[in-house]
Scaffold this active site. Structure first.
Site, PDB file in Angstrom:
ATOM      1  N   HIS A  72     -13.708  -6.162  -9.675  1.00 39.37           N
ATOM      2  CA  HIS A  72     -14.711  -5.802  -8.580  1.00 39.37           C
ATOM      3  C   HIS A  72     -14.804  -4.612  -9.092  1.00 39.37           C
ATOM      4  O   HIS A  72     -14.315  -3.656  -9.540  1.00 39.37           O
ATOM      5  CB  HIS A  72     -14.225  -6.022  -7.453  1.00 39.37           C
ATOM      6  CG  HIS A  72     -13.870  -7.206  -6.722  1.00 39.37           C
ATOM      7  ND1 HIS A  72     -14.313  -7.857  -5.984  1.00 39.37           N
ATOM      8  CD2 HIS A  72     -12.715  -8.127  -7.176  1.00 39.37           C
ATOM      9  CE1 HIS A  72     -13.860  -8.976  -5.679  1.00 39.37           C
ATOM     10  NE2 HIS A  72     -12.874  -9.145  -6.232  1.00 39.37           N
ATOM     11  N   TYR A 200     -13.323  -3.883   3.793  1.00 41.14           N
ATOM     12  CA  TYR A 200     -12.576  -3.265   5.129  1.00 41.14           C
ATOM     13  C   TYR A 200     -13.522  -3.010   6.237  1.00 41.14           C
ATOM     14  O   TYR A 200     -14.590  -2.803   6.149  1.00 41.14           O
ATOM     15  CB  TYR A 200     -11.955  -1.886   4.546  1.00 41.14           C
ATOM     16  CG  TYR A 200     -11.227  -1.855   3.604  1.00 41.14           C
ATOM     17  CD1 TYR A 200     -11.658  -1.383   2.194  1.00 41.14           C
ATOM     18  CD2 TYR A 200      -9.604  -1.776   3.655  1.00 41.14           C
ATOM     19  CE1 TYR A 200     -10.816  -1.567   1.069  1.00 41.14           C
ATOM     20  CE2 TYR A 200      -8.774  -1.966   2.661  1.00 41.14           C
ATOM     21  CZ  TYR A 200      -9.314  -1.447   1.217  1.00 41.14           C
ATOM     22  OH  TYR A 200      -8.492  -1.563   0.314  1.00 41.14           O
ATOM     23  N   PRO A 292      -0.691  -0.282   3.498  1.00 37.00           N
ATOM     24  CA  PRO A 292      -1.535  -1.195   2.504  1.00 37.00           C
ATOM     25  C   PRO A 292      -3.052  -0.679   2.465  1.00 37.00           C
ATOM     26  O   PRO A 292      -3.795  -1.127   1.303  1.00 37.00           O
ATOM     27  CB  PRO A 292      -1.327  -2.371   2.668  1.00 37.00           C
ATOM     28  CG  PRO A 292      -0.563  -2.524   4.180  1.00 37.00           C
ATOM     29  CD  PRO A 292       0.004  -1.131   4.371  1.00 37.00           C
ATOM     30  N   LYS A 296      -2.279   0.737  -2.729  1.00 35.67           N
ATOM     31  CA  LYS A 296      -1.523   1.685  -3.564  1.00 35.67           C
ATOM     32  C   LYS A 296      -0.237   1.213  -3.620  1.00 35.67           C
ATOM     33  O   LYS A 296       0.420   1.637  -4.772  1.00 35.67           O
ATOM     34  CB  LYS A 296      -1.804   2.954  -3.118  1.00 35.67           C
ATOM     35  CG  LYS A 296      -2.996   3.766  -2.857  1.00 35.67           C
ATOM     36  CD  LYS A 296      -3.604   3.891  -4.470  1.00 35.67           C
ATOM     37  CE  LYS A 296      -5.052   4.251  -4.147  1.00 35.67           C
ATOM     38  NZ  LYS A 296      -5.621   3.859  -5.383  1.00 35.67           N
ATOM     39  N   TYR A 384      -9.467   5.798  -5.092  1.00 39.19           N
ATOM     40  CA  TYR A 384      -9.221   4.380  -4.689  1.00 39.19           C
ATOM     41  C   TYR A 384      -8.890   3.550  -6.208  1.00 39.19           C
ATOM     42  O   TYR A 384      -8.239   2.665  -6.155  1.00 39.19           O
ATOM     43  CB  TYR A 384     -10.531   3.997  -4.204  1.00 39.19           C
ATOM     44  CG  TYR A 384     -10.432   2.314  -3.627  1.00 39.19           C
ATOM     45  CD1 TYR A 384     -10.793   1.227  -4.148  1.00 39.19           C
ATOM     46  CD2 TYR A 384      -9.418   2.014  -2.194  1.00 39.19           C
ATOM     47  CE1 TYR A 384     -10.672  -0.125  -3.850  1.00 39.19           C
ATOM     48  CE2 TYR A 384      -9.371   0.741  -1.906  1.00 39.19           C
ATOM     49  CZ  TYR A 384      -9.877  -0.427  -2.390  1.00 39.19           C
ATOM     50  OH  TYR A 384      -9.781  -1.793  -2.333  1.00 39.19           O
TER      51      TYR A 384
HETATM   52  P1  FAS Z   1      10.030  -4.925  -4.163  1.00 35.29           P
HETATM   53  O1  FAS Z   1      10.569  -4.362  -2.891  1.00 35.29           O
HETATM   54  O2  FAS Z   1       8.848  -5.635  -4.398  1.00 35.29           O
HETATM   55  O3  FAS Z   1      11.385  -5.364  -4.906  1.00 35.29           O
HETATM   56  C1  FAS Z   1      12.545  -4.872  -4.582  1.00 35.29           C
HETATM   57  C2  FAS Z   1      13.625  -5.943  -5.231  1.00 35.29           C
HETATM   58  O4  FAS Z   1      15.133  -5.580  -5.078  1.00 35.29           O
HETATM   59  C3  FAS Z   1      13.546  -7.081  -4.406  1.00 35.29           C
HETATM   60  O5  FAS Z   1      13.262  -8.225  -4.954  1.00 35.29           O
HETATM   61  C4  FAS Z   1      14.902  -7.128  -3.564  1.00 35.29           C
HETATM   62  O6  FAS Z   1      15.334  -8.327  -3.250  1.00 35.29           O
HETATM   63  C5  FAS Z   1      15.658  -6.448  -4.666  1.00 35.29           C
HETATM   64  N1  FAS Z   1      16.809  -5.710  -3.653  1.00 35.29           N
HETATM   65  C6  FAS Z   1      16.761  -4.868  -2.763  1.00 35.29           C
HETATM   66  N2  FAS Z   1      17.902  -4.727  -2.547  1.00 35.29           N
HETATM   67  C7  FAS Z   1      18.923  -4.975  -3.605  1.00 35.29           C
HETATM   68  C8  FAS Z   1      20.225  -4.786  -3.669  1.00 35.29           C
HETATM   69  N3  FAS Z   1      21.062  -3.993  -3.003  1.00 35.29           N
HETATM   70  N4  FAS Z   1      20.587  -5.325  -4.768  1.00 35.29           N
HETATM   71  C9  FAS Z   1      19.863  -5.937  -5.891  1.00 35.29           C
HETATM   72  N5  FAS Z   1      18.649  -6.159  -5.383  1.00 35.29           N
HETATM   73  C10 FAS Z   1      18.253  -5.518  -4.398  1.00 35.29           C
HETATM   74  N6  FAS Z   1       1.214  -3.187  -1.556  1.00 35.29           N
HETATM   75  C11 FAS Z   1      -0.315  -3.290  -1.783  1.00 35.29           C
HETATM   76  O7  FAS Z   1      -0.721  -2.459  -2.880  1.00 35.29           O
HETATM   77  N7  FAS Z   1      -1.037  -4.238  -0.990  1.00 35.29           N
HETATM   78  C12 FAS Z   1      -0.455  -4.836  -0.159  1.00 35.29           C
HETATM   79  O8  FAS Z   1      -1.356  -5.626   0.502  1.00 35.29           O
HETATM   80  C13 FAS Z   1       0.911  -5.032   0.153  1.00 35.29           C
HETATM   81  N8  FAS Z   1       1.513  -5.680   1.142  1.00 35.29           N
HETATM   82  C14 FAS Z   1       2.607  -5.521   1.454  1.00 35.29           C
HETATM   83  C15 FAS Z   1       3.255  -6.676   2.490  1.00 35.29           C
HETATM   84  C16 FAS Z   1       4.746  -6.454   2.730  1.00 35.29           C
HETATM   85  C17 FAS Z   1       5.238  -7.180   4.059  1.00 35.29           C
HETATM   86  C18 FAS Z   1       5.644  -5.526   1.933  1.00 35.29           C
HETATM   87  C19 FAS Z   1       7.002  -5.335   2.480  1.00 35.29           C
HETATM   88  C20 FAS Z   1       4.924  -4.625   1.076  1.00 35.29           C
HETATM   89  C21 FAS Z   1       3.311  -4.853   0.769  1.00 35.29           C
HETATM   90  N9  FAS Z   1       2.871  -3.987  -0.345  1.00 35.29           N
HETATM   91  C22 FAS Z   1       1.909  -4.041  -0.704  1.00 35.29           C
HETATM   92  C23 FAS Z   1       3.691  -3.107  -1.166  1.00 35.29           C
HETATM   93  C24 FAS Z   1       4.496  -3.945  -2.206  1.00 35.29           C
HETATM   94  O9  FAS Z   1       3.501  -4.676  -2.748  1.00 35.29           O
HETATM   95  C25 FAS Z   1       5.180  -2.923  -2.922  1.00 35.29           C
HETATM   96  O10 FAS Z   1       4.667  -1.993  -3.020  1.00 35.29           O
HETATM   97  C26 FAS Z   1       5.957  -3.781  -4.236  1.00 35.29           C
HETATM   98  O11 FAS Z   1       6.622  -4.878  -3.869  1.00 35.29           O
HETATM   99  C27 FAS Z   1       6.552  -2.665  -4.848  1.00 35.29           C
HETATM  100  O12 FAS Z   1       7.559  -3.170  -5.742  1.00 35.29           O
HETATM  101  P2  FAS Z   1       9.131  -2.997  -6.052  1.00 35.29           P
HETATM  102  O13 FAS Z   1       9.147  -1.393  -5.982  1.00 35.29           O
HETATM  103  O14 FAS Z   1       9.497  -3.704  -7.361  1.00 35.29           O
HETATM  104  O15 FAS Z   1       9.907  -3.263  -4.749  1.00 35.29           O
HETATM  105  C1  PHB Z   2      -4.697  -7.930  -0.450  1.00 41.38           C
HETATM  106  O1  PHB Z   2      -5.406  -8.407  -1.119  1.00 41.38           O
HETATM  107  O2  PHB Z   2      -3.680  -8.322  -0.011  1.00 41.38           O
HETATM  108  C2  PHB Z   2      -4.958  -6.202  -0.286  1.00 41.38           C
HETATM  109  C3  PHB Z   2      -6.262  -5.830  -0.701  1.00 41.38           C
HETATM  110  C4  PHB Z   2      -6.574  -4.481  -0.255  1.00 41.38           C
HETATM  111  C5  PHB Z   2      -5.777  -3.624   0.487  1.00 41.38           C
HETATM  112  C6  PHB Z   2      -4.616  -4.213   0.966  1.00 41.38           C
HETATM  113  C7  PHB Z   2      -4.250  -5.657   0.767  1.00 41.38           C
HETATM  114  O3  PHB Z   2      -6.029  -2.402   0.690  1.00 41.38           O
END
Ligand code: FAS
Ligand code: PHB
Length: 389
Positions: A72, A200, A292, A296, A384
């Site tokens: 995009h 958005y 989100p 980022k 962005y």
């Molecule tokens: P993660 O949380 O992905 O991974 C951490 C891992 O460590 C998990 O697998 C967990 O099970 C494990 N863990 C935890 N505690 C532990 C322990 N004590 N021992 C061993 N393992 C353990 N980001 C965006 O950019 N756009 C979005 O739309 C977006 N939507 C999101 C929606 C939700 C509901 C959440 C929670 C996050 C969202 N995020 C989004 C952010 C998300 O993408 C994170 O930035 C990304 O998963 C970060 O990756 P990690 O740092 O690897 O953490």
């Molecule tokens: C998504 O595709 O899940 C998404 C895209 C843009 C955002 C957040 C989430 O800012």
């Protein structure tokens, strides 16, 4: 057991770090508390910054992304009763964004680690780092009733916001900064052709977002009350509310359909300093959470891993700890930039329950200024698409 780097967490941060270290001859073991299926069931991020696209390609993880991902030239902002605005990353930075889901990236990472014979121990319970400032760090965990010890040179805390790593930094050293927002995002996935743009929407009824995962997989969000429940949002209500928050021409082109996934996520800004304690280095959500809105979260995990992998390779192969010694400051400079931009865009695009008419005017004028000023538009676009590492 012994390894050079013990990595806690098999999310994008932990898996990408293990993958890059392995490509540079550095041994690691990944300890994951959940099953692999559980990790892969999570629906999370969907939009990749230019730096993430480049790094994934550079480390041999670009093939499926380039085949199934969708480039995009930026994302749109649709503001009620205003002309549409484009966060035009191509025009102002020459760089694209990519719609490619975090789930797919995690699948690609697991596949790459498996192909390389990487050691990922899932269902590792009660993972604990020890002796982080002694020069002889180790990590323990429990599996099938047996306690296991892994001696290592370094520990990477990639265990997300609810992980154990951040909790072992002494309270008198750890500083945290936090802001909670008075609403959440209700997200759905539907097997429908997505709206062509990532868009958005700011509306008096609330924020909405149209995004995508593939030509037949759409991701949509609406701002909802902080304590709202999924049960309050049957599909019919979701679609009615989502379409009401879009401009008419956009609403008329949206293909609705049954949701195959539905979840509510709270919005939070959180940064922990420092991102190091002795032999422990935090990366990803273990150190920071951004709302989100700016897409980022995942991208910050990738830039942390870029800095940390470079530092660990230099230390493990040449005994040079210069990059390790500046890792926390280097990563945090980029983290704070993304935290500020995500906070700013969240404050701009959402409706706040306690908004005053003055604050609504300020928001509207901020948006009009984006339209009026090439410099303002360029500034948003460069943030962005992601500032250089
Ligand atoms: P993660 O949380 O992905 O991974 C951490 C891992 O460590 C998990 O697998 C967990 O099970 C494990 N863990 C935890 N505690 C532990 C322990 N004590 N021992 C061993 N393992 C353990 N980001 C965006 O950019 N756009 C979005 O739309 C977006 N939507 C999101 C929606 C939700 C509901 C959440 C929670 C996050 C969202 N995020 C989004 C952010 C998300 O993408 C994170 O930035 C990304 O998963 C970060 O990756 P990690 O740092 O690897 O953490
Ligand atoms: C998504 O595709 O899940 C998404 C895209 C843009 C955002 C957040 C989430 O800012």
């Amino acid at each position: 057991m012994r390894t050079q780097v013990a990595i806690i967490g098999a999310g994008p941060a932990g898996l990408l770090l293990s993958h890059i270290l392995d490509r540079n001859g550095i041994d690691s073991i990944v300890l994951e508390r959940q099953t692999r299926a559980h990790v892969l069931e999570r629906i999370r991020a969907g939009v990749l910054e230019a730096g993430t696209i480049a790094l994934l390609r550079e480390v041999g993880l670009g093939e499926r992304m380039d085949r199934e991902g969708r480039l995009h030239d930026g994302s749109a902002i649709a503001w009620e009763d205003r002309p549409r605005f484009m966060i035009d990353t191509r025009k102002y930075t020459g760089k694209p964004m990519m719609a490619y889901g975090q789930t797919a990236i995690t699948e690609d990472l697991f596949a790459a680690r498996d192909a390389a014979g990487g050691k990922i121990i899932d269902e590792a319970a009660d993972v604990q780092p020890h002796e982080l400032t002694s020069g002889r760090p180790y990590v323990t965990y429990e599996k099938r009733g047996t306690r296991v010890r892994i001696d290592c040179d370094y520990v990477a805390g990639c265990d997300g916001y609810h992980g154990v790593s951040r909790t072992v930094i002494p309270a008198d050293l750890l500083k945290t900064y936090e802001k909670s927002y008075p609403f959440g995002w209700l997200g759905i996935m539907s097997q429908t052709p997505p709206y062509p743009d990532i868009c958005y929407c700011h509306h008096s009824r609330g924020f909405a977002l149209a995004s995508q995962r593939s030509p037949m997989l759409s991701r949509y969000y609406v701002q909802c009350d902080l304590h709202d429940k999924i049960e309050n949002w049957p599909d019919d209500r979701f679609w009615e509310e989502f379409l009401a928050r879009c401009p008419k021409d956009m609403a008329d082109s949206i293909v609705t359909g049954p949701s195959i996934e539905k979840s509510i996520a709270p919005l939070r800004s959180f940064v922990a300093e420092p991102m190091r304690y002795g032999a422990l280095f935090l990366a990803g959500d273990a150190a920071h959470i951004v709302p989100p809105t700016g897409a980022k979260g995942l991208n910050l995990a990738v830039s942390d891993v870029f800095y940390l992998s470079r530092a660990l390779i230099e230390a493990c192969r040449k005994g040079n700890t210069a990059y390790l010694d500046v890792y926390s400051d280097t990563a945090l400079r980029r983290v704070w930039g993304a935290a500020r931009m995500s906070w700013w865009l969240t404050m701009l695009l959402h409706r706040f329950p306690d908004d005053t008419p003055f604050e609504r005017k300020m928001r509207l004028n901020e948006f009009d200024y984006l339209h009026a000023s090439e410099r303002a538009a360029a500034s948003l676009a460069e943030q962005y698409v992601g500032l250089p590492y």
